[in-house]
Design a protein around this motif. Structure first.
Motif, mmCIF file in Angstrom:
data_model
loop_
_atom_site.group_PDB
_atom_site.id
_atom_site.type_symbol
_atom_site.label_atom_id
_atom_site.label_comp_id
_atom_site.label_asym_id
_atom_site.label_seq_id
_atom_site.Cartn_x
_atom_site.Cartn_y
_atom_site.Cartn_z
ATOM 1 N N LEU A 1 0.882 -1.164 0.000
ATOM 2 C CA LEU A 1 0.000 0.000 0.000
ATOM 3 C C LEU A 1 0.918 1.211 0.000
ATOM 4 C CD1 LEU A 1 -2.759 1.342 0.230
ATOM 5 C CD2 LEU A 1 -2.540 1.185 2.726
ATOM 6 N N HIS A 2 0.843 2.012 -1.056
ATOM 7 C CA HIS A 2 1.789 3.097 -1.291
ATOM 8 C C HIS A 2 1.027 4.416 -1.320
ATOM 9 C CE1 HIS A 2 4.451 5.676 -3.768
ATOM 10 N NE2 HIS A 2 5.437 4.944 -3.284
ATOM 11 N N VAL A 3 1.446 5.381 -0.503
ATOM 12 C CA VAL A 3 0.802 6.691 -0.465
ATOM 13 C C VAL A 3 1.860 7.735 -0.816
ATOM 14 C CG1 VAL A 3 -0.451 8.373 0.916
ATOM 15 C CG2 VAL A 3 -0.799 5.921 1.315
ATOM 16 N N GLY A 4 1.617 8.461 -1.912
ATOM 17 C CA GLY A 4 2.558 9.467 -2.364
ATOM 18 C C GLY A 4 1.976 10.868 -2.273
ATOM 19 N N ALA A 5 2.815 11.835 -1.961
ATOM 20 C CA ALA A 5 2.393 13.239 -1.895
ATOM 21 C C ALA A 5 3.313 14.066 -2.771
ATOM 22 C CB ALA A 5 2.439 13.743 -0.460
ATOM 23 N N ALA A 6 2.741 14.995 -3.518
ATOM 24 C CA ALA A 6 3.545 15.807 -4.426
ATOM 25 C C ALA A 6 2.894 17.160 -4.614
ATOM 26 C CB ALA A 6 3.711 15.102 -5.763
ATOM 27 N N GLN A 7 3.638 18.060 -5.238
ATOM 28 C CA GLN A 7 3.115 19.360 -5.638
ATOM 29 C C GLN A 7 3.332 19.483 -7.141
ATOM 30 O OE1 GLN A 7 4.950 22.926 -3.986
ATOM 31 N NE2 GLN A 7 2.909 23.768 -3.588
ATOM 32 N N PRO A 8 2.438 18.873 -7.962
ATOM 33 C CA PRO A 8 2.616 18.890 -9.415
ATOM 34 C C PRO A 8 2.645 20.318 -9.961
ATOM 35 C CG PRO A 8 0.921 17.320 -8.756
ATOM 36 C CD PRO A 8 1.229 18.153 -7.555
ATOM 37 N N LYS A 9 3.183 20.435 -11.177
ATOM 38 C CA LYS A 9 3.345 21.746 -11.786
ATOM 39 C C LYS A 9 3.036 21.631 -13.279
ATOM 40 C CE LYS A 9 6.689 25.575 -11.862
ATOM 41 N NZ LYS A 9 8.083 25.966 -11.505
ATOM 42 N N SER A 10 2.357 22.637 -13.816
ATOM 43 C CA SER A 10 2.076 22.712 -15.246
ATOM 44 C C SER A 10 2.220 24.175 -15.668
ATOM 45 C CB SER A 10 0.674 22.179 -15.557
ATOM 46 O OG SER A 10 0.483 22.095 -16.953
ATOM 47 N N GLY A 11 1.998 24.446 -16.958
ATOM 48 C CA GLY A 11 2.149 25.822 -17.389
ATOM 49 C C GLY A 11 2.043 26.006 -18.877
ATOM 50 N N PHE A 12 2.415 27.230 -19.320
ATOM 51 C CA PHE A 12 2.301 27.623 -20.715
ATOM 52 C C PHE A 12 3.654 28.166 -21.154
ATOM 53 C CE2 PHE A 12 -1.601 28.174 -18.404
ATOM 54 C CZ PHE A 12 -2.525 27.455 -19.162
ATOM 55 N N ALA A 13 4.350 27.413 -22.031
ATOM 56 C CA ALA A 13 5.694 27.807 -22.433
ATOM 57 C C ALA A 13 5.696 29.125 -23.190
ATOM 58 C CB ALA A 13 6.308 26.703 -23.297
ATOM 59 N N ASP A 14 4.681 29.358 -24.033
ATOM 60 C CA ASP A 14 4.678 30.584 -24.827
ATOM 61 C C ASP A 14 4.476 31.832 -23.963
ATOM 62 O OD1 ASP A 14 2.140 29.604 -24.254
ATOM 63 O OD2 ASP A 14 1.229 30.679 -25.945
ATOM 64 N N LEU A 15 3.789 31.681 -22.818
ATOM 65 C CA LEU A 15 3.572 32.806 -21.911
ATOM 66 C C LEU A 15 4.607 32.850 -20.788
ATOM 67 C CD1 LEU A 15 -0.315 32.503 -21.479
ATOM 68 C CD2 LEU A 15 0.951 33.992 -23.064
ATOM 69 N N ASP A 16 5.379 31.778 -20.669
ATOM 70 C CA ASP A 16 6.342 31.623 -19.577
ATOM 71 C C ASP A 16 5.649 31.802 -18.216
ATOM 72 O OD1 ASP A 16 8.822 31.040 -18.503
ATOM 73 O OD2 ASP A 16 9.454 33.146 -18.446
ATOM 74 N N THR B 1 -1.767 10.546 -3.486
ATOM 75 C CA THR B 1 -2.087 9.382 -4.319
ATOM 76 C C THR B 1 -1.876 8.085 -3.538
ATOM 77 O OG1 THR B 1 -1.258 10.600 -6.241
ATOM 78 C CG2 THR B 1 -1.648 8.250 -6.529
ATOM 79 N N PRO B 2 -2.941 7.470 -3.022
ATOM 80 C CA PRO B 2 -2.822 6.121 -2.453
ATOM 81 C C PRO B 2 -2.995 5.077 -3.566
ATOM 82 C CG PRO B 2 -4.973 7.041 -1.951
ATOM 83 C CD PRO B 2 -4.254 8.086 -2.749
ATOM 84 N N ASP B 3 -2.100 4.062 -3.563
ATOM 85 C CA ASP B 3 -2.131 3.019 -4.582
ATOM 86 C C ASP B 3 -1.911 1.652 -3.942
ATOM 87 O OD1 ASP B 3 -2.031 4.997 -6.791
ATOM 88 O OD2 ASP B 3 -1.462 3.218 -7.936
ATOM 89 N N LEU B 4 -2.516 0.643 -4.527
ATOM 90 C CA LEU B 4 -2.224 -0.739 -4.166
ATOM 91 C C LEU B 4 -1.427 -1.344 -5.315
ATOM 92 C CD1 LEU B 4 -2.614 -3.049 -2.150
ATOM 93 C CD2 LEU B 4 -4.691 -3.691 -3.409
ATOM 94 N N ASP B 5 -0.173 -1.719 -5.037
ATOM 95 C CA ASP B 5 0.741 -2.179 -6.094
ATOM 96 C C ASP B 5 1.108 -3.639 -5.903
ATOM 97 O OD1 ASP B 5 0.865 0.418 -7.134
ATOM 98 O OD2 ASP B 5 2.523 0.951 -5.791
#
Length: 386
Positions: free
Chosen positions: A72-87, A96-100
């Motif tokens: 049982l795996h529980v992950g925590a993150a701060q994802p990031k996205s964006g717009f390259a043309d606007l910088d 994210t809890p997962d059963l692997d």
């Protein structure tokens, strides 16, 4: 049966006896806990270095067999996205809890469970909970570019596949390197591409294993040791052949006869070819050419001239026609002062003597002793400790 064959059978029998007495305990299933930390990347049309953020995870797992395990795996993150043309870029938070399911490929395809590293294939399913997407709203981006925009929170599926490289399972403390790929819904990064979003992670982990006992063996008794060494000799004598190089001196003697007042008729050609072959076949070849003239013709002065010319012409042909080094050839003239043959006409000649070295490859038989007791003891100890 020769002596060495008998000794090998005795040693082999002794080792089999020890292997039979070393009773290995069967493999035990065990639990473990692990903490991980690393970097994650959410794929989108922007430079990778702009999208990498930290990630951390905690898991509890169990290996049921040397090959199969689950966690049982529980992950925590701060994802990031964006717009390259606007910088312009934005972050949000996710859990994210997962059963692997985990498959130890090293144990599946190999028999040596005492190896240093194991390669683990993993795959699983779970959920992703994301929240705090306020940075996107603050960018003021045209809403048409983010048709899947969300603000407060959202729930998504998570499908995972990855590989782990971890240290030997027989040790309580373990280290790991894991890379995995996670597939989430298209709304995960608020931008649409009509397909699942992808999140890639690389993490280092530190784990602690509970209940793994590895293998143990019944101690070898004094009687077993005595049986092992009873028929094993301390030394075995072998006779081996060692290459030994040597040399042999090779000789070539040739005579070439001439007509009156002639020093370059066709007769030398065959002999010159033989001398050239001799020179190419052997090492450190030297050639001596001596010219003669018959006493029954001419006078001493003329005969000296003809004899010397015959020797020098013969040498010149060897150098120019057969590329024999001039420094390897010595010439001399006896004129008519020496008559090597009783028949007068035969003394119009040159006599050639060549010497060379022939490399011989011989073998010398040498007695060689091998200590057997130490070899047997080393192999027995390996069996007991494995």
């Amino acid at each position: 049966m020769n002596k060495w064959s008998l000794h090998r059978k005795l040693v082999g029998g002794a080792l089999l006896l020890v292997a039979a007495t070393a009773q290995a305990q069967e493999w035990n299933s065990y639990w473990y806990v692990e903490a991980q930390g690393g970097l994650q990347l959410t794929s989108t049309n922007a430079p990778m270095d702009k999208l990498m953020t930290p990630t951390a995870a905690f898991s509890v797992g169990r290996y049921f067999t040397p090959v199969v395990g689950a966690r049982l795996h529980v992950g925590a993150a701060q994802p990031k996205s964006g717009f390259a043309d606007l910088d312009k870029y934005y972050k949000w938070k996710s859990l994210t809890p997962d059963l692997d399911l985990m498959v130890n490929l090293s144990n599946l395809f190999g028999k040596n469970q005492s190896r240093m590293l194991n390669l683990i294939l993993l795959g699983g399913v779970g959920l992703n909970y994301a929240w705090d997407n306020d940075e996107l709203a603050a960018l003021g981006v045209d809403p048409q570019r983010v048709p899947l925009k969300w603000n407060d929170h959202r729930l998504s599926h998570n499908l995972r596949a990855g590989l782990r490289l971890e240290t030997n399972q027989s040790k309580p403390l373990g280290l790991s390197l894991e890379v995995n790929a996670n597939s989430l819904s298209d709304r995960f990064n608020s931008k649409t591409n009509d397909a699942d979003d992808w999140q890639f992670q690389a993490m280092l982990g530190l784990s602690w294993r509970f209940g793994y006992k590895g293998k143990k063996h019944t101690p070898v008794t004094r009687e077993v040791w005595d049986t092992i060494y009873e028929d094993v000799p301390e030394e075995i004598v072998e006779y081996v052949k060692i290459p030994k190089d040597g040399t042999a001196q090779m000789l070539l003697h040739k005579e070439v006869f001439y007509n009156i007042r002639v020093s370059d008729n066709a007769a030398p050609n065959v002999v010159q070819k033989e001398i050239a072959d001799f020179f190419n076949q052997y090492e450190k070849v030297t050639v001596k050419i001596v010219g003669y003239a018959d006493k029954g013709t001419g006078n001493a002065k003329l005969n000296e001239m003809y004899a010397r010319k015959r020797a020098e012409t013969f040498k010149k042909d060897l150098v120019e026609k057969y590329n024999i080094p001039a420094e390897a050839i010595e010439t001399d003239s006896k004129g008519d002062t020496v008559q090597p043959f009783e028949e007068n006409d035969k003394n119009r000649c040159v006599i050639i003597d060549a010497t060379g070295l022939h490399r011989t490859h011989e073998f010398e038989t040498v007695e060689k002793k091998r200590t057997v007791i130490k070899q047997v003891e080393h192999r027995v100890k390996r069996i007991i400790t494995e």
